[in-house]
Motif scaffolding. Structure first.
Motif, PDB file in Angstrom:
ATOM      1  N   GLN A  31       0.867  -1.174   0.000  1.00  0.00           N
ATOM      2  CA  GLN A  31       0.000   0.000   0.000  1.00  0.00           C
ATOM      3  C   GLN A  31       0.906   1.227   0.000  1.00  0.00           C
ATOM      4  O   GLN A  31       1.499   1.584   1.023  1.00  0.00           O
ATOM      5  N   THR A  32       1.089   1.860  -1.159  1.00  0.00           N
ATOM      6  CA  THR A  32       1.995   3.005  -1.246  1.00  0.00           C
ATOM      7  C   THR A  32       1.279   4.277  -0.813  1.00  0.00           C
ATOM      8  O   THR A  32       0.118   4.505  -1.164  1.00  0.00           O
ATOM      9  N   ILE A  33       1.984   5.094  -0.055  1.00  0.00           N
ATOM     10  CA  ILE A  33       1.456   6.381   0.413  1.00  0.00           C
ATOM     11  C   ILE A  33       2.476   7.450   0.049  1.00  0.00           C
ATOM     12  O   ILE A  33       3.617   7.420   0.494  1.00  0.00           O
ATOM     13  N   HIS A  34       2.039   8.410  -0.749  1.00  0.00           N
ATOM     14  CA  HIS A  34       2.947   9.385  -1.339  1.00  0.00           C
ATOM     15  C   HIS A  34       3.013  10.680  -0.523  1.00  0.00           C
ATOM     16  O   HIS A  34       2.040  11.419  -0.425  1.00  0.00           O
ATOM     17  N   GLU A  35       4.152  10.927   0.099  1.00  0.00           N
ATOM     18  CA  GLU A  35       4.467  12.189   0.780  1.00  0.00           C
ATOM     19  C   GLU A  35       3.311  12.725   1.639  1.00  0.00           C
ATOM     20  O   GLU A  35       2.861  13.857   1.444  1.00  0.00           O
ATOM     21  N   PRO A  36       2.856  11.967   2.602  1.00  0.00           N
ATOM     22  CA  PRO A  36       1.694  12.416   3.381  1.00  0.00           C
ATOM     23  C   PRO A  36       1.972  13.535   4.371  1.00  0.00           C
ATOM     24  O   PRO A  36       1.096  14.366   4.641  1.00  0.00           O
ATOM     25  N   PHE A  37       3.199  13.588   4.934  1.00  0.00           N
ATOM     26  CA  PHE A  37       3.436  14.505   6.046  1.00  0.00           C
ATOM     27  C   PHE A  37       3.586  15.959   5.614  1.00  0.00           C
ATOM     28  O   PHE A  37       3.537  16.865   6.444  1.00  0.00           O
ATOM     29  N   GLY A  38       3.724  16.199   4.303  1.00  0.00           N
ATOM     30  CA  GLY A  38       3.748  17.576   3.817  1.00  0.00           C
ATOM     31  C   GLY A  38       2.438  18.300   4.074  1.00  0.00           C
ATOM     32  O   GLY A  38       2.407  19.534   4.185  1.00  0.00           O
ATOM     33  N   ASP A  39       1.337  17.532   4.179  1.00  0.00           N
ATOM     34  CA  ASP A  39       0.040  18.146   4.455  1.00  0.00           C
ATOM     35  C   ASP A  39       0.082  18.904   5.782  1.00  0.00           C
ATOM     36  O   ASP A  39      -0.407  20.026   5.893  1.00  0.00           O
ATOM     37  N   GLU A  79      -4.924   2.472   6.202  1.00  0.00           N
ATOM     38  CA  GLU A  79      -4.494   1.798   4.971  1.00  0.00           C
ATOM     39  C   GLU A  79      -3.783   0.492   5.284  1.00  0.00           C
ATOM     40  O   GLU A  79      -3.882  -0.480   4.534  1.00  0.00           O
ATOM     41  N   ALA A  80      -3.072   0.454   6.399  1.00  0.00           N
ATOM     42  CA  ALA A  80      -2.416  -0.790   6.803  1.00  0.00           C
ATOM     43  C   ALA A  80      -3.440  -1.850   7.162  1.00  0.00           C
ATOM     44  O   ALA A  80      -3.188  -3.056   7.014  1.00  0.00           O
ATOM     45  N   ALA A  81      -4.618  -1.420   7.621  1.00  0.00           N
ATOM     46  CA  ALA A  81      -5.659  -2.366   8.031  1.00  0.00           C
ATOM     47  C   ALA A  81      -6.192  -3.175   6.857  1.00  0.00           C
ATOM     48  O   ALA A  81      -6.866  -4.191   7.062  1.00  0.00           O
ATOM     49  N   GLY A  83      -4.468  -4.948   5.076  1.00  0.00           N
ATOM     50  CA  GLY A  83      -3.727  -6.197   5.045  1.00  0.00           C
ATOM     51  C   GLY A  83      -2.456  -6.183   4.229  1.00  0.00           C
ATOM     52  O   GLY A  83      -1.723  -7.177   4.198  1.00  0.00           O
ATOM     53  N   LYS A  84      -2.165  -5.072   3.586  1.00  0.00           N
ATOM     54  CA  LYS A  84      -0.939  -4.955   2.808  1.00  0.00           C
ATOM     55  C   LYS A  84       0.130  -4.227   3.629  1.00  0.00           C
ATOM     56  O   LYS A  84      -0.188  -3.434   4.506  1.00  0.00           O
ATOM     57  N   ARG A  85       1.360  -4.496   3.307  1.00  0.00           N
ATOM     58  CA  ARG A  85       2.443  -3.761   3.947  1.00  0.00           C
ATOM     59  C   ARG A  85       2.480  -2.342   3.385  1.00  0.00           C
ATOM     60  O   ARG A  85       2.321  -2.135   2.174  1.00  0.00           O
ATOM     61  N   VAL A  86       2.680  -1.370   4.241  1.00  0.00           N
ATOM     62  CA  VAL A  86       2.675   0.034   3.825  1.00  0.00           C
ATOM     63  C   VAL A  86       4.064   0.446   3.345  1.00  0.00           C
ATOM     64  O   VAL A  86       5.084   0.090   3.945  1.00  0.00           O
ATOM     65  N   PHE A  87       4.092   1.229   2.258  1.00  0.00           N
ATOM     66  CA  PHE A  87       5.332   1.775   1.702  1.00  0.00           C
ATOM     67  C   PHE A  87       5.151   3.277   1.575  1.00  0.00           C
ATOM     68  O   PHE A  87       4.357   3.754   0.760  1.00  0.00           O
ATOM     69  N   ILE A  88       5.870   4.040   2.388  1.00  0.00           N
ATOM     70  CA  ILE A  88       5.777   5.500   2.416  1.00  0.00           C
ATOM     71  C   ILE A  88       7.061   6.098   1.870  1.00  0.00           C
ATOM     72  O   ILE A  88       8.154   5.697   2.248  1.00  0.00           O
ATOM     73  N   LYS A  89       6.918   7.058   0.977  1.00  0.00           N
ATOM     74  CA  LYS A  89       8.068   7.867   0.562  1.00  0.00           C
ATOM     75  C   LYS A  89       7.760   9.299   0.961  1.00  0.00           C
ATOM     76  O   LYS A  89       6.699   9.832   0.615  1.00  0.00           O
ATOM     77  N   ASP A  90       8.692   9.930   1.715  1.00  0.00           N
ATOM     78  CA  ASP A  90       8.386  11.282   2.157  1.00  0.00           C
ATOM     79  C   ASP A  90       9.656  12.104   2.347  1.00  0.00           C
ATOM     80  O   ASP A  90      10.764  11.562   2.475  1.00  0.00           O
ATOM     81  N   ILE A  91       9.459  13.418   2.362  1.00  0.00           N
ATOM     82  CA  ILE A  91      10.543  14.372   2.525  1.00  0.00           C
ATOM     83  C   ILE A  91      10.825  14.518   4.024  1.00  0.00           C
ATOM     84  O   ILE A  91       9.930  14.839   4.805  1.00  0.00           O
ATOM     85  N   THR A  92      12.069  14.332   4.409  1.00  0.00           N
ATOM     86  CA  THR A  92      12.403  14.257   5.826  1.00  0.00           C
ATOM     87  C   THR A  92      12.122  15.560   6.561  1.00  0.00           C
ATOM     88  O   THR A  92      11.719  15.545   7.736  1.00  0.00           O
TER      89      THR A  92
END
Length: 380
Positions: A31-39, A79-81, A83-92
Motif C-alpha cells: 500500500q503506497t502512500i505518497h508524501e503524506p506529512f507535507g500536508d 491503509e495498513a488495516a 492487510g498490505k504492507r505500507v510503503f511510504i516515501k516522504d521528505i524528511t
C-alpha cells in the motif's frame, strides 16, 4: 525479517518519485502512500513551514488545512488495516523543524501511545498500532502575537515551536515510540543535481503549477535527512549492518553503536539507481524483506499510469517526469561528475548570475552532508 511499514526518507528532487513508481507496481502486496506529512508541515494547524503562512486561501484550497501529524498517522493505520504492507516515501524535513530549531513533540501526538500487543503481534498487523489517551485542555500550540491580537500588522509565524515537551536527541516532532514502528531507509542525490532541479520548480513556468515561490534554501533537506539518519543509526532504529556491505564506514553504528536492530542501514544514491536499477533494487528489496522481480521496472500500462497520476496530483508540477515515465532502465551513459564550479556556468546561462550564485551557495552548503551519507550507500 522486518514487516514494519517501510519509510523511505529523502530530500527534494532525489528521483524519489521514479523510485516510488517501482513499488507502485506491487499493489497486490504493498500500500503506497505518497508524501503524506507535507500536508501537516505546510498547511495544517501544526505547520512548521512558513511558505504558505501568509496565504490562508492557499492552505484552505489545498484541502489539508485541518491535517495534523495525528490525522496522517491515522490514515497510515487505516491503509495498513487493508492487510498490505505500507510503503511510504516522504521528505524528511516535514518531520524535522526547519533552521535547526529544537524539536518538540507535535501537539496532536503528545498523548498518542503504541497500541496493546507484543512486538510480534504489532509487526504482523502491519500498521502502527497507535491509541490515544485523553487529551489535556492545552493544545500545545503556541500562537504568535500576530495570530492572537487579531491584526495583520506583522508577518505571521508558523505555530511552531510548539509548547510541548521535547524528547532527548530526537530531531523529529514524532515521538520515538511511533518512529520505532517504521522500517527506515534513505534516498539521496548529489546537490549539484538536486538543488538546481528544485530551483527550476520555483520559477516560471513550473511555479505557476507548483505555487512554490520563491526558492528557499532551507528546503534543500540534507541537514534534516542527516539528523534523522544519525538518530536512527545511533539509537538502534537501524543498523549496525549496512546493506550490501561487509565494511563499516567510519563512525557507523557497526563499530560502536547499539545492539542489532534487525534492520540494515540502507541508503540509495539516485545516480547509482539510475545507472544500475536492477542491481540496486535487488539489494534494496532483499534488505526490506521483499522479493525483487524485473517486472517492477516496467509500468507502461493504463492501470499503473492512472494510479500514479492520482497519487501524485496533489504536488502539481513536481512529478511530471515520473508521471509520464514508462519504466526504469539503466542510463546508456553514466553521468560524468562535474565540479560545482563547472556547473555554475551552466546555471548562469539558464537562470542568470544572481540565481546561479544562490544555487551554488546552497549546493556548497550541502555537499559535505551528502558525502557523509554517501559513505553508507548500497554498492553493487
Amino acid at each position: 525479517m522486518s514487516t514494519k511499514p517501510i519509510f523511505v526518507a529523502t530530500h527534494p528532487r532525489a528521483c524519489s518519485t521514479a523510485f516510488e513508481r517501482v513499488f507502485m507496481t506491487r499493489r497486490n502486496s504493498l500500500q503506497t502512500i505518497h508524501e503524506p506529512f507535507g500536508d501537516a508541515f505546510y498547511y495544517g494547524p501544526e505547520r512548521m513551514g512558513s511558505r504558505f503562512e501568509n496565504d490562508e486561501k492557499a492552505r484552505v484550497e489545498s484541502g489539508f488545512s485541518e491535517s495534523t501529524f495525528k490525522t496522517i498517522l491515522d490514515r497510515i493505520d487505516r491503509e495498513a488495516a487493508e492487510g498490505k504492507r505500507v510503503f511510504i516515501k516522504d521528505i524528511t524535513y516535514y518531520l524535522v523543524p526547519p533552521e535547526h530549531q529544537k524539536a518538540h513533540v507535535a501537539p496532536s501526538l503528545q498523548n498518542v501511545k503504541r497500541g496493546v500487543g507484543t512486538e510480534e503481534q504489532l509487526n504482523k498487523q502491519g500498521g502502527l498500532g497507535l491509541e490515544t489517551v485523553p487529551t489535556t485542555p492545552d493544545s500545545g500550540i503556541a500562537m504568535s502575537d500576530a495570530e492572537t491580537d487579531g491584526t495583520d500588522s506583522a508577518p505571521r509565524s508558523p505555530p511552531f515551536p510548539y509548547a510541548t515537551p521535547a524528547e532527548s536527541s530526537n530531531p523529529t516532532v514524532v515521538p520515538r515510540e511511533i518512529l520505532e514502528r517504521f522500517h527506515f531507509t534513505f534516498l539521496i542525490r548529489h546537490p549539484n543535481r538536486a538543488i538546481p532541479s528544485y530551483y527550476r520548480c520555483c520559477i516560471p513556468p513550473l511555479v505557476e503549477r507548483t505555487g512554490f515561490s520563491p526558492f528557499l534554501p532551507s528546503e534543500a533537506g540534507y541537514d534534516e535527512l542527516r539528523a534523522l539518519f544519525d538518530y536512527c543509526k545511533d539509537t538502534g532504529l537501524v543498523g549496525p549492518k549496512v546493506c550490501g556491505r561487509d565494511d563499516a564506514p567510519n563512525g557507523s553504528a557497526s563499530a560502536n553503536g547499539p545492539s542489532d536492530s534487525n534492520i540494515e542501514i540502507c541508503v540509495i544514491d539516485a545516480d547509482d539507481l539510475l545507472d544500475d536499477p536492477e542491481g540496486i533494487l535487488k539489494k534494496y528489496c532483499q534488505s526490506i524483506g521483499m522479493t525483487f522481480s524485473p517486472e517492477m521496472l516496467n509500468w507502461d500500462n493504463e492501470e499503473d499510469h492512472a494510479f500514479a497520476k492520482q497519487e501524485f496530483e496533489k504536488w502539481n508540477g513536481f512529478h511530471d517526469d515520473a508521471i509520464h515515465s514508462k519504466d526504469l532502465k539503466p542510463r546508456q551513459h553514466k553521468a560524468k561528475p562535474k565540479s560545482t564550479e563547472g556547473m555554475h556556468a551552466e546555471w548562469v546561462e539558464k537562470y542568470g548570475q544572481e540565481a546561479a550564485d544562490m544555487i551554488k551557495k546552497c549546493v556548497n552548503d550541502n555537499v559535505e552532508t551528502y558525502e557523509y551519507l554517501k559513505q553508507y550507500a548500497i554498492k553493487v
